[in-house]
Design a protein around this motif. Structure first.
Motif, short mmCIF file in Angstrom:
data_model
loop_
_atom_site.label_atom_id
_atom_site.label_comp_id
_atom_site.label_asym_id
_atom_site.label_seq_id
_atom_site.Cartn_x
_atom_site.Cartn_y
_atom_site.Cartn_z
N UNK A 120 0.84 -1.20 0.00
CA UNK A 120 0.00 0.00 0.00
C UNK A 120 0.87 1.25 0.00
N UNK A 121 1.93 1.24 0.80
CA UNK A 121 2.83 2.38 0.84
C UNK A 121 3.52 2.58 -0.51
N UNK A 126 3.92 5.99 -5.43
CA UNK A 126 3.76 6.18 -6.87
C UNK A 126 2.78 7.31 -7.20
N UNK A 127 1.88 7.62 -6.27
CA UNK A 127 0.90 8.70 -6.48
C UNK A 127 1.47 10.09 -6.23
N UNK A 128 2.60 10.15 -5.55
CA UNK A 128 3.19 11.46 -5.22
C UNK A 128 3.51 12.24 -6.49
N UNK A 129 3.41 13.57 -6.43
CA UNK A 129 3.86 14.39 -7.56
C UNK A 129 5.32 14.05 -7.87
N UNK A 130 5.69 14.15 -9.13
CA UNK A 130 6.97 13.60 -9.57
C UNK A 130 8.19 14.11 -8.81
N UNK A 131 8.30 15.39 -8.54
CA UNK A 131 9.49 15.88 -7.84
C UNK A 131 9.48 15.46 -6.37
N UNK A 164 10.54 16.92 0.29
CA UNK A 164 10.49 15.76 1.18
C UNK A 164 9.38 15.94 2.22
N UNK A 165 9.31 17.14 2.79
CA UNK A 165 8.26 17.43 3.77
C UNK A 165 6.88 17.29 3.13
N UNK A 166 6.75 17.81 1.90
CA UNK A 166 5.48 17.70 1.17
C UNK A 166 5.10 16.24 0.94
N UNK A 167 6.06 15.44 0.54
CA UNK A 167 5.81 14.02 0.28
C UNK A 167 5.36 13.31 1.55
N UNK A 168 6.05 13.55 2.65
CA UNK A 168 5.67 12.92 3.93
C UNK A 168 4.27 13.33 4.35
N UNK A 169 3.95 14.62 4.17
CA UNK A 169 2.64 15.13 4.55
C UNK A 169 1.54 14.47 3.71
N UNK A 170 1.75 14.36 2.40
CA UNK A 170 0.76 13.72 1.53
C UNK A 170 0.60 12.24 1.89
N UNK A 171 1.69 11.56 2.14
CA UNK A 171 1.61 10.14 2.50
C UNK A 171 0.85 9.96 3.80
N UNK A 172 1.11 10.82 4.79
CA UNK A 172 0.36 10.73 6.06
C UNK A 172 -1.12 10.91 5.83
N UNK A 173 -1.48 11.93 5.03
CA UNK A 173 -2.91 12.19 4.75
C UNK A 173 -3.55 10.98 4.07
N UNK A 174 -2.89 10.43 3.08
CA UNK A 174 -3.44 9.31 2.36
C UNK A 174 -3.55 8.07 3.22
#
Length: 178
Positions: A120-121, A126-131, A164-174
């Motif tokens: 799942x992770x 893979x859903x994260x914005x590319x950068x 990196x912070x943005x990616x972690x935040x999005x993953x937590x939300x999801x």
């Protein structure tokens, strides 16, 4: 058997394959490919989030390895050297494809009714914005530092940290949604 004896014996077959490959032995190189192509593909897939592009990048990695094998001196382990080429090749492909966006439409079908947490992770990454995905994979999964990531991706170190912070935040939300 001492630990050091075991290490020397277990490293020898790999060293032999590398040495034979450096001498032009295609059979030995094929064995190196078979042993390492899965890991190389995984690195490429995490960075590119597109199975087709990851396959192409994986093949490109092994073409580069074959072409540069004579330059491998053994200062580091073969797997470290290979991993470096794989990461840089995937980043080159990522740079060339600035239109890469969310990969949810292209995600492969998942067998079975339940996803394991790691699967799942992986899907969420893979859903994260590319950068943000590239920075997250390089920092959290591959162990690069933000300064190195900034150099590899051609961005500022502060951008690497914020992505990196943005990616972690999005993953937590999801993850919280599930």
């Amino acid at each position: 058997m001492l630990r050091s004896d075991y290490t020397e014996q277990s490293a020898s077959p790999m060293d032999d394959l590398v040495s034979l490959s450096q001498q032009g032995d295609l059979k030995a190189f094929r064995q190196l490919y078979q042993q390492h192509s899965g890991r190389v593909y995984a690195v490429c897939l995490r960075l590119l989030a597109d199975p087709s592009k990851a396959e192409d990048a994986c093949q490109e990695v092994f073409v580069k390895v074959w072409q540069q094998l004579a330059l491998f001196r053994g200062d580091s382990s073969f797997t470290t050297w290979l991993h470096s080429i794989a990461t840089r090749t995937a980043i080159d492909v990522w740079r060339q494809d600035k239109l890469l966006r969310l990969a949810t439409e292209e995600m492969p079908d998942i067998a079975g009714a339940e996803l394991g947490q790691s699967r799942e992770l992986e899907q969420l990454i893979l859903r994260l914005p590319h950068q943000a995905r590239a920075v997250f994979v390089l920092f959290a999964l591959e162990g690069y530092q933000h300064q190195e990531i900034a150099e590899l991706l051609g961005i500022a170190e502060g951008s690497s940290k914020s992505q990196y912070h943005r990616a972690r935040q999005l993953l937590r939300e999801w993850l919280d949604e599930n």
